[in-house]
Design a protein around this motif. Structure first.
Motif, PDB file in Angstrom:
ATOM      1  N   ARG A 150       0.827  -1.205   0.000  1.00 27.04           N
ATOM      2  CA  ARG A 150       0.000   0.000   0.000  1.00 27.04           C
ATOM      3  C   ARG A 150       0.860   1.253   0.000  1.00 27.04           C
ATOM      4  O   ARG A 150       0.500   2.261  -0.589  1.00 27.04           O
ATOM      5  CB  ARG A 150      -0.933  -0.008   1.215  1.00 27.04           C
ATOM      6  N   THR A 153       1.803   1.728  -3.471  1.00 26.49           N
ATOM      7  CA  THR A 153       0.658   2.237  -4.232  1.00 26.49           C
ATOM      8  C   THR A 153       0.424   3.710  -3.936  1.00 26.49           C
ATOM      9  O   THR A 153       0.179   4.510  -4.848  1.00 26.49           O
ATOM     10  CB  THR A 153      -0.609   1.430  -3.890  1.00 26.49           C
ATOM     11  N   ALA A 154       0.509   4.069  -2.640  1.00 22.69           N
ATOM     12  CA  ALA A 154       0.300   5.463  -2.255  1.00 22.69           C
ATOM     13  C   ALA A 154       1.350   6.363  -2.894  1.00 22.69           C
ATOM     14  O   ALA A 154       1.042   7.452  -3.391  1.00 22.69           O
ATOM     15  CB  ALA A 154       0.337   5.596  -0.734  1.00 22.69           C
ATOM     16  N   ARG A 155       2.595   5.914  -2.873  1.00 23.45           N
ATOM     17  CA  ARG A 155       3.660   6.725  -3.455  1.00 23.45           C
ATOM     18  C   ARG A 155       3.488   6.853  -4.961  1.00 23.45           C
ATOM     19  O   ARG A 155       3.807   7.892  -5.548  1.00 23.45           O
ATOM     20  CB  ARG A 155       5.013   6.119  -3.103  1.00 23.45           C
ATOM     21  N   GLN A 157       0.579   6.921  -6.439  1.00 21.19           N
ATOM     22  CA  GLN A 157      -0.481   7.915  -6.605  1.00 21.19           C
ATOM     23  C   GLN A 157       0.065   9.321  -6.453  1.00 21.19           C
ATOM     24  O   GLN A 157      -0.296  10.233  -7.206  1.00 21.19           O
ATOM     25  CB  GLN A 157      -1.598   7.663  -5.590  1.00 21.19           C
ATOM     26  N   VAL A 158       0.928   9.496  -5.480  1.00 16.52           N
ATOM     27  CA  VAL A 158       1.497  10.822  -5.232  1.00 16.52           C
ATOM     28  C   VAL A 158       2.343  11.277  -6.414  1.00 16.52           C
ATOM     29  O   VAL A 158       2.385  12.465  -6.738  1.00 16.52           O
ATOM     30  CB  VAL A 158       2.327  10.812  -3.935  1.00 16.52           C
ATOM     31  N   ARG A 159       2.990  10.334  -7.090  1.00 18.99           N
ATOM     32  CA  ARG A 159       3.828  10.706  -8.242  1.00 18.99           C
ATOM     33  C   ARG A 159       3.007  11.296  -9.384  1.00 18.99           C
ATOM     34  O   ARG A 159       3.573  11.936 -10.282  1.00 18.99           O
ATOM     35  CB  ARG A 159       4.621   9.497  -8.728  1.00 18.99           C
ATOM     36  N   SER A 160       1.684  11.096  -9.342  1.00 17.81           N
ATOM     37  CA  SER A 160       0.831  11.694 -10.380  1.00 17.81           C
ATOM     38  C   SER A 160       0.586  13.175 -10.126  1.00 17.81           C
ATOM     39  O   SER A 160       0.046  13.875 -10.981  1.00 17.81           O
ATOM     40  CB  SER A 160      -0.511  10.959 -10.456  1.00 17.81           C
ATOM     41  N   THR A 166       1.923  17.957  -4.245  1.00 22.02           N
ATOM     42  CA  THR A 166       2.451  17.027  -3.249  1.00 22.02           C
ATOM     43  C   THR A 166       2.725  17.748  -1.940  1.00 22.02           C
ATOM     44  O   THR A 166       2.441  17.229  -0.849  1.00 22.02           O
ATOM     45  CB  THR A 166       3.742  16.369  -3.760  1.00 22.02           C
ATOM     46  N   ARG A 202      -7.834  14.550  -8.929  1.00 19.26           N
ATOM     47  CA  ARG A 202      -6.813  13.725  -9.568  1.00 19.26           C
ATOM     48  C   ARG A 202      -6.705  12.345  -8.908  1.00 19.26           C
ATOM     49  O   ARG A 202      -6.464  11.342  -9.562  1.00 19.26           O
ATOM     50  CB  ARG A 202      -5.459  14.435  -9.521  1.00 19.26           C
ATOM     51  N   LEU A 203      -6.891  12.323  -7.580  1.00 13.23           N
ATOM     52  CA  LEU A 203      -6.760  11.069  -6.844  1.00 13.23           C
ATOM     53  C   LEU A 203      -8.080  10.311  -6.741  1.00 13.23           C
ATOM     54  O   LEU A 203      -8.102   9.169  -6.280  1.00 13.23           O
ATOM     55  CB  LEU A 203      -6.226  11.345  -5.437  1.00 13.23           C
ATOM     56  N   LEU A 214      -3.832   9.075   2.748  1.00  8.14           N
ATOM     57  CA  LEU A 214      -2.875   8.794   1.672  1.00  8.14           C
ATOM     58  C   LEU A 214      -1.541   9.462   1.971  1.00  8.14           C
ATOM     59  O   LEU A 214      -0.468   8.874   1.753  1.00  8.14           O
ATOM     60  CB  LEU A 214      -3.415   9.267   0.328  1.00  8.14           C
TER      61      LEU A 214
END
Length: 224
Positions: A150, A153-155, A157-160, A166, A202-203, A214
């Motif tokens: 997770r 996965t969270a990281r 998502q943050v890269r988007s 951020t 976005r998220l 997140l």
């Protein structure tokens, strides 16, 4: 929240008189916070909210007639201008995911530091979200096996997000209101609101608490 006076108007709902007395005393000592009504169950809390239109409703999760989760969902429907903070204990961690879906904007431990209660009330009254640090840690830890996955996965998502988004996400995770974030970043509050809206869109999130969790999972907020 916009359009309210200098003080924060709070409705307190808990079926235990001693808990209500303790919370009321903490808020009174803080200054600038007024408990306008008290309820012994969720159904009464909804009715009193419609009568008094408080800025914040503090809801115990476990109450008779209508529990805090269902009361929070009803309040989101009938009084969207009232922010909900759930009063929880460690034994009730499993309810927090459901409370997120119910529209709660904050979670505070009953046995936590009184400063967290005050900070939570101020944060949600100003349109922010608040998680007691211990609650955030417990929520993430309770997710059990696969936490590293997770985190990845969270990281991802943050890269988007952009670098600025951020940064804003991290401050949302830390419980700062839009005004506090604006002051921290030296921008106007409207700019922060736009960033938060972009981040949620976005998220694919519906509220700031989901974004705050997140932020914790991605390591944007220091635990403790």
């Amino acid at each position: 929240m916009t359009g309210r006076g200098p003080g924060i108007r709070v409705l307190l709902a808990d079926d235990e008189p001693m808990i209500r007395a303790g919370v009321r005393a903490i808020l009174a000592a803080a200054g600038g916070i007024e408990v306008v009504a008290e309820a012994e169950d969720g159904q009464q809390a909804v009715g009193l909210t419609l009568r008094h239109r408080p800025d914040v409703c503090l809801l115990d999760i476990r109450m008779p007639r209508l529990d805090g989760l269902r009361a929070a969902a009803e309040l989101r429907r009938v009084s969207p201008g009232t922010a909900v903070v759930m009063l929880t204990t460690f034994s009730e961690d499993e309810y927090i995911a459901s409370a997120l879906e119910s529209g709660a904007a904050g979670f505070v431990l009953k046995a936590g530091n009184p400063r967290e209660l005050i900070a939570g009330v101020h944060a949600v009254a100003d349109g922010g979200a608040y998680l007691s640090p211990a609650v955030a840690r417990r929520v993430i830890t309770r997710l059990g096996p696969g936490r590293l996955g997770r985190q990845d996965t969270a990281r991802a998502q943050v890269r988007s997000l952009t670098a600025r988004e951020t940064q804003v996400l991290g401050l949302v995770g830390a419980g700062l209101s839009n005004a506090e974030i604006a002051q921290r970043l030296n921008v106007v509050e409207g700019t922060v609101k736009a960033y938060v809206s972009q981040i949620l869109a976005r998220l694919g999130f519906r509220n700031r608490v989901q974004a705050a969790i997140l932020a914790y999972e991605a390591g944007l907020v220091a635990e403790g």
